[in-house]
Design a protein around this motif. Structure first.
Motif, mmCIF file in Angstrom:
data_model
loop_
_atom_site.group_PDB
_atom_site.id
_atom_site.type_symbol
_atom_site.label_atom_id
_atom_site.label_comp_id
_atom_site.label_asym_id
_atom_site.label_seq_id
_atom_site.Cartn_x
_atom_site.Cartn_y
_atom_site.Cartn_z
ATOM 1 N N LYS A 163 203.297 81.253 80.879
ATOM 2 C CA LYS A 163 202.654 80.003 80.467
ATOM 3 C C LYS A 163 202.594 78.984 81.603
ATOM 4 N N TYR A 164 203.670 78.866 82.384
ATOM 5 C CA TYR A 164 203.758 77.799 83.373
ATOM 6 C C TYR A 164 203.478 78.230 84.808
ATOM 7 N N SER A 165 203.489 79.536 85.088
ATOM 8 C CA SER A 165 203.232 79.981 86.461
ATOM 9 C C SER A 165 202.044 80.932 86.579
ATOM 10 N N VAL A 166 201.997 81.961 85.755
ATOM 11 C CA VAL A 166 200.964 82.986 85.916
ATOM 12 C C VAL A 166 199.592 82.478 85.472
ATOM 13 N N TYR A 167 199.500 81.934 84.250
ATOM 14 C CA TYR A 167 198.200 81.502 83.730
ATOM 15 C C TYR A 167 197.572 80.353 84.518
ATOM 16 N N PRO A 168 198.345 79.338 84.951
ATOM 17 C CA PRO A 168 197.713 78.237 85.700
ATOM 18 C C PRO A 168 197.369 78.575 87.155
ATOM 19 N N LEU A 169 197.922 79.652 87.696
ATOM 20 C CA LEU A 169 197.771 79.952 89.114
ATOM 21 C C LEU A 169 196.320 80.078 89.588
ATOM 22 N N PRO A 170 195.432 80.784 88.890
ATOM 23 C CA PRO A 170 194.040 80.853 89.388
ATOM 24 C C PRO A 170 193.376 79.478 89.494
ATOM 25 N N GLY A 171 193.568 78.629 88.495
ATOM 26 C CA GLY A 171 193.003 77.286 88.557
ATOM 27 C C GLY A 171 193.618 76.472 89.683
ATOM 28 N N GLN A 172 194.924 76.626 89.880
ATOM 29 C CA GLN A 172 195.593 75.910 90.964
ATOM 30 C C GLN A 172 195.112 76.390 92.324
ATOM 31 N N LEU A 173 194.829 77.667 92.451
ATOM 32 C CA LEU A 173 194.301 78.177 93.717
ATOM 33 C C LEU A 173 192.895 77.634 93.991
ATOM 34 N N ALA A 174 192.100 77.441 92.943
ATOM 35 C CA ALA A 174 190.777 76.823 93.120
ATOM 36 C C ALA A 174 190.943 75.378 93.589
ATOM 37 N N VAL A 175 191.918 74.665 93.038
ATOM 38 C CA VAL A 175 192.200 73.292 93.471
ATOM 39 C C VAL A 175 192.680 73.291 94.916
ATOM 40 N N VAL A 176 193.478 74.287 95.302
ATOM 41 C CA VAL A 176 193.940 74.411 96.689
ATOM 42 C C VAL A 176 192.751 74.540 97.634
ATOM 43 N N CYS A 177 191.754 75.303 97.241
ATOM 44 C CA CYS A 177 190.553 75.440 98.082
ATOM 45 C C CYS A 177 189.865 74.089 98.269
ATOM 46 N N ALA A 178 189.725 73.340 97.189
ATOM 47 C CA ALA A 178 189.085 72.017 97.277
ATOM 48 C C ALA A 178 189.912 71.069 98.137
ATOM 49 N N VAL A 179 191.228 71.092 97.966
ATOM 50 C CA VAL A 179 192.116 70.222 98.755
ATOM 51 C C VAL A 179 192.025 70.583 100.228
ATOM 52 N N THR A 180 191.971 71.865 100.527
ATOM 53 C CA THR A 180 191.879 72.313 101.920
ATOM 54 C C THR A 180 190.641 71.746 102.598
ATOM 55 N N VAL A 181 189.500 71.880 101.950
ATOM 56 C CA VAL A 181 188.246 71.386 102.536
ATOM 57 C C VAL A 181 188.275 69.864 102.655
ATOM 58 N N LEU A 182 188.717 69.178 101.609
ATOM 59 C CA LEU A 182 188.780 67.721 101.625
ATOM 60 C C LEU A 182 189.733 67.224 102.717
ATOM 61 N N ALA A 183 190.897 67.831 102.823
ATOM 62 C CA ALA A 183 191.864 67.420 103.849
ATOM 63 C C ALA A 183 191.313 67.669 105.252
ATOM 64 N N PHE A 184 190.642 68.784 105.444
ATOM 65 C CA PHE A 184 190.067 69.093 106.752
ATOM 66 C C PHE A 184 189.043 68.034 107.148
ATOM 67 N N ILE A 185 188.152 67.697 106.219
ATOM 68 C CA ILE A 185 187.119 66.701 106.507
ATOM 69 C C ILE A 185 187.740 65.330 106.781
ATOM 70 N N LEU A 186 188.684 64.923 105.944
ATOM 71 C CA LEU A 186 189.302 63.607 106.116
ATOM 72 C C LEU A 186 190.112 63.511 107.405
ATOM 73 N N ARG A 187 190.820 64.566 107.761
ATOM 74 C CA ARG A 187 191.590 64.530 108.997
ATOM 75 C C ARG A 187 190.662 64.487 110.212
ATOM 76 N N ARG A 188 189.516 65.142 110.144
ATOM 77 C CA ARG A 188 188.527 65.059 111.231
ATOM 78 C C ARG A 188 187.980 63.636 111.343
ATOM 79 N N LEU A 189 187.688 63.034 110.194
ATOM 80 C CA LEU A 189 187.162 61.675 110.187
ATOM 81 C C LEU A 189 188.186 60.653 110.684
ATOM 82 N N MET A 190 189.470 60.917 110.425
ATOM 83 C CA MET A 190 190.524 59.990 110.848
ATOM 84 C C MET A 190 191.075 60.331 112.236
ATOM 85 N N PHE A 191 190.545 61.352 112.860
ATOM 86 C CA PHE A 191 190.899 61.749 114.232
ATOM 87 C C PHE A 191 192.372 62.117 114.382
#
Length: 192
Positions: A163-191
């Motif tokens: 309930k707390y680890s296996v089922y939420p993991l795919p959705g959390q991995l999708a969020v990780v992908c979004a965070v990765t791209v967002l963090a990359f863009i923001l860190r580039r913008l902030m030099f």
């Protein structure tokens, strides 16, 4: 290796705290446009998780290990002081919840993510790796907490793990992908 100044770490810690509180109550979704155009609208599908874990990892990627850990220490402290910042409220009784171990896992998860994000060169792959390691840290602490609190009944423990680890993991991995791209863009913008 890039570092974040102390005043900037405090700002990121505050931003991370606010994002974590807001992300707790915001469901993560994905849009999937159909092949026949937008005549019927763009369907939105829930990922089955909130943006809470995304906020934890984003502050680590942008503010570093200290900002990430500090924001999550503040989040847990606010929740334990009866402020309703957790999914089901707050207060000291929340310690008895099976999900409390995952909330505790936010602290080392944000720290690990932030440490790795600034230890390696700024690349999508390194940010993704730091986010996944942070996510795994959250789940490790959460699973240990589950095992300690639900040790009397094996079936309840297995149900909790799913309930707390296996089922939420795919959705959390999708969020990780979004965070990765967002963090990359923001860190580039902030030099940094």
């Amino acid at each position: 290796m890039t570092t974040v100044s102390a005043p900037l770490e405090l700002i990121w810690a505050l931003i991370g705290l606010l994002l974590t509180i807001g992300g707790t109550f915001l469901e993560a979704s994905i849009a999937s446009p159909s092949w026949n155009g937008i005549q019927g609208g763009i369907p939105i599908h829930s990922l089955g998780v909130t943006y809470q874990i995304g906020a934890v990892l984003l502050v680590g990627c942008l503010g570093g290990k200290n900002a990430g850990a500090l924001s999550q220490i503040a989040y847990v402290a606010l929740g334990l002081m009866w402020l309703p910042v957790f999914t089901e409220g707050g207060g000291l009784d929340y310690i008895k919840q099976p999900t409390f171990g995952y909330l505790l896992g936010f602290i080392p998860g944000a720290w690990v993510c932030g440490w790795l994000a600034f230890k390696m060169a700024l690349r999508l792959e390194s940010l993704a790796f730091s986010c996944v390691c942070g996510l795994l840290s959250v789940h490790a602490i959460g699973l240990i907490y589950l095992a300690i609190n639900l040790h009397s009944d094996a079936q309840t423990l297995i149900d909790g793990v799913f309930k707390y680890s296996v089922y939420p993991l795919p959705g959390q991995l999708a969020v990780v992908c979004a965070v990765t791209v967002l963090a990359f863009i923001l860190r580039r913008l902030m030099f940094y």
